[in-house]
Design a protein around this motif. Structure first.
Motif, mmCIF file in Angstrom:
data_model
loop_
_atom_site.group_PDB
_atom_site.id
_atom_site.type_symbol
_atom_site.label_atom_id
_atom_site.label_comp_id
_atom_site.label_asym_id
_atom_site.label_seq_id
_atom_site.Cartn_x
_atom_site.Cartn_y
_atom_site.Cartn_z
ATOM 1 N N SER A 160 0.804 -1.213 0.117
ATOM 2 C CA SER A 160 -0.041 0.141 -0.135
ATOM 3 C C SER A 160 0.910 1.353 -0.037
ATOM 4 C CB SER A 160 -0.992 0.101 1.350
ATOM 5 O OG SER A 160 -1.858 -1.118 1.177
ATOM 6 N N ALA A 161 1.911 1.143 0.599
ATOM 7 C CA ALA A 161 2.901 2.501 0.619
ATOM 8 C C ALA A 161 3.617 2.756 -0.654
ATOM 9 C CB ALA A 161 3.923 2.126 1.532
ATOM 10 N N LEU A 220 3.518 -2.425 12.620
ATOM 11 C CA LEU A 220 3.961 -2.340 10.972
ATOM 12 C C LEU A 220 4.965 -1.211 10.849
ATOM 13 C CD1 LEU A 220 0.457 -2.990 9.509
ATOM 14 C CD2 LEU A 220 2.480 -4.308 9.467
ATOM 15 N N LEU A 221 5.223 -0.410 11.579
ATOM 16 C CA LEU A 221 5.946 1.104 11.250
ATOM 17 C C LEU A 221 7.179 0.706 10.500
ATOM 18 C CD1 LEU A 221 5.965 3.863 11.057
ATOM 19 C CD2 LEU A 221 7.247 3.900 13.431
ATOM 20 N N ASN A 222 7.920 -0.015 11.037
ATOM 21 C CA ASN A 222 9.282 -0.456 10.542
ATOM 22 C C ASN A 222 9.240 -2.038 9.880
ATOM 23 O OD1 ASN A 222 10.724 1.899 10.774
ATOM 24 N ND2 ASN A 222 10.692 1.329 12.823
ATOM 25 N N GLU A 279 11.930 -4.746 1.730
ATOM 26 C CA GLU A 279 11.362 -3.507 1.514
ATOM 27 C C GLU A 279 10.398 -3.004 2.730
ATOM 28 O OE1 GLU A 279 9.468 -0.853 -2.066
ATOM 29 O OE2 GLU A 279 8.669 -2.958 -1.792
ATOM 30 N N THR A 280 10.393 -1.666 3.018
ATOM 31 C CA THR A 280 9.621 -1.250 4.097
ATOM 32 C C THR A 280 8.746 -0.334 3.496
ATOM 33 O OG1 THR A 280 11.018 0.786 4.475
ATOM 34 C CG2 THR A 280 11.446 -1.310 5.848
ATOM 35 N N ALA A 281 7.656 0.005 4.334
ATOM 36 C CA ALA A 281 6.743 1.162 3.754
ATOM 37 C C ALA A 281 7.337 2.231 3.255
ATOM 38 C CB ALA A 281 5.723 1.324 4.753
ATOM 39 N N LEU A 282 8.476 2.534 4.334
ATOM 40 C CA LEU A 282 9.245 3.806 3.907
ATOM 41 C C LEU A 282 9.978 3.671 2.585
ATOM 42 C CD1 LEU A 282 9.845 6.923 4.722
ATOM 43 C CD2 LEU A 282 11.536 5.876 5.943
ATOM 44 N N GLY A 283 10.651 2.795 2.442
ATOM 45 C CA GLY A 283 11.276 2.298 1.022
ATOM 46 C C GLY A 283 10.245 2.397 0.009
ATOM 47 N N ALA A 284 9.159 1.927 -0.130
ATOM 48 C CA ALA A 284 8.262 1.784 -0.885
ATOM 49 C C ALA A 284 7.825 3.336 -1.453
ATOM 50 C CB ALA A 284 6.871 0.959 -0.609
ATOM 51 N N ALA A 285 7.507 4.174 -0.432
ATOM 52 C CA ALA A 285 7.133 5.462 -0.469
ATOM 53 C C ALA A 285 8.351 6.267 -1.100
ATOM 54 C CB ALA A 285 6.678 5.939 0.779
ATOM 55 N N ALA A 286 9.478 5.884 -0.769
ATOM 56 C CA ALA A 286 10.725 6.571 -1.448
ATOM 57 C C ALA A 286 11.068 6.428 -2.786
ATOM 58 C CB ALA A 286 12.137 6.062 -0.648
ATOM 59 N N HIS A 287 10.973 5.127 -3.229
ATOM 60 C CA HIS A 287 11.118 5.034 -4.787
ATOM 61 C C HIS A 287 9.947 5.392 -5.589
ATOM 62 C CE1 HIS A 287 9.095 1.055 -5.603
ATOM 63 N NE2 HIS A 287 9.546 0.644 -4.512
ATOM 64 N N MET A 288 8.836 5.484 -5.159
ATOM 65 C CA MET A 288 7.672 5.878 -5.877
ATOM 66 C C MET A 288 7.692 7.359 -5.749
ATOM 67 S SD MET A 288 6.501 3.392 -7.112
ATOM 68 C CE MET A 288 5.042 3.807 -7.930
ATOM 69 N N ASP A 308 4.544 12.586 0.726
ATOM 70 C CA ASP A 308 3.343 12.569 1.673
ATOM 71 C C ASP A 308 3.340 11.504 2.649
ATOM 72 O OD1 ASP A 308 2.376 10.936 -0.419
ATOM 73 O OD2 ASP A 308 0.602 11.540 -0.288
ATOM 74 N N ILE A 309 3.624 10.257 2.176
ATOM 75 C CA ILE A 309 3.530 8.927 2.942
ATOM 76 C C ILE A 309 4.818 8.835 3.470
ATOM 77 C CG2 ILE A 309 3.649 6.336 2.792
ATOM 78 C CD1 ILE A 309 1.855 6.538 0.321
ATOM 79 N N ALA A 310 6.026 9.281 2.991
ATOM 80 C CA ALA A 310 7.392 9.285 3.591
ATOM 81 C C ALA A 310 7.314 9.962 4.780
ATOM 82 C CB ALA A 310 8.491 9.628 2.584
ATOM 83 N N VAL A 311 6.979 11.306 4.658
ATOM 84 C CA VAL A 311 6.879 12.430 5.680
ATOM 85 C C VAL A 311 5.928 11.968 6.775
ATOM 86 C CG1 VAL A 311 6.295 14.557 6.361
ATOM 87 C CG2 VAL A 311 7.671 14.367 4.314
ATOM 88 N N PHE A 312 4.744 11.383 6.446
ATOM 89 C CA PHE A 312 4.049 10.777 7.691
ATOM 90 C C PHE A 312 4.696 9.734 8.452
ATOM 91 C CE2 PHE A 312 0.798 7.330 8.574
ATOM 92 C CZ PHE A 312 0.034 7.828 9.506
ATOM 93 N N LEU A 313 5.213 8.658 7.742
ATOM 94 C CA LEU A 313 5.852 7.548 8.257
ATOM 95 C C LEU A 313 7.004 7.858 9.050
ATOM 96 C CD1 LEU A 313 5.695 4.915 5.626
ATOM 97 C CD2 LEU A 313 4.257 4.977 7.527
ATOM 98 N N ILE A 314 7.632 8.840 8.703
ATOM 99 C CA ILE A 314 8.937 9.570 9.560
ATOM 100 C C ILE A 314 8.417 10.099 10.867
ATOM 101 C CG2 ILE A 314 10.674 11.192 9.602
ATOM 102 C CD1 ILE A 314 11.063 10.313 6.508
ATOM 103 N N SER A 315 7.328 11.038 10.841
ATOM 104 C CA SER A 315 6.813 11.526 11.963
ATOM 105 C C SER A 315 6.287 10.710 12.918
ATOM 106 C CB SER A 315 5.603 12.495 11.353
ATOM 107 O OG SER A 315 4.274 11.651 11.003
#
Length: 128
Positions: free
Chosen positions: A17-18, A35-37, A48-57, A61-68
């Motif tokens: 989903s990320a 699930l965060l990490n 792959e993590t959700a943050l990794g998915a958001a990064a290459h896509m 918005d998703i990346a900043v949310f996950l980091i927060s």
């Protein structure tokens, strides 16, 4: 402290989903904060993590949310977000990182390019 396993199907759904479904990411993370990490192995060690998915896509918005929420940032996310000081520092310490591959074998520069105008400085640095 007792740890519990998260259902693999939930991890796969979250990471999948990320790649673009921000509402689903928020929903799944609210349902299961663990699930965060979490990482999903797409096969052959392609973790792959959700943050990794958001990064290459390029999903800032998703990346900043996950980091927060406390997700662990890596060089690929830093590149996509245009965090030039972080990228420069890591590469200065280990020049071979310039050629490293992220999830799905996607090169670091592609992560920076996915960041658009906000990551232009990182793209230029990586091209040097």
């Amino acid at each position: 402290m007792e740890s519990k396993s998260i259902a693999p199907e939930l991890v796969q759904s979250y990471v999948g989903s990320a790649h673009g479904d921000f509402e689903r990411v928020k929903e799944l993370l609210e349902q299961e904060p663990g699930l965060l990490n979490a990482c999903w192995d797409w096969g052959n060690g392609d973790w792959e993590t959700a943050l990794g998915a958001a990064a290459h896509m390029g999903r800032r918005d998703i990346a900043v949310f996950l980091i927060s929420k406390g997700a662990r940032m890596d060089i690929f996310t830093a590149a996509m977000l245009g965090k030039i000081d972080i990228v420069r520092s890591l590469i200065s310490d280990n020049p071979e990182l310039k050629n490293c591959l992220g999830p799905h074998g996607i090169p670091l520069i592609n992560h920076a390019e996915a960041g658009g105008a906000e990551a232009a400085q990182v793209v230029e640095f990586l091209k040097q």
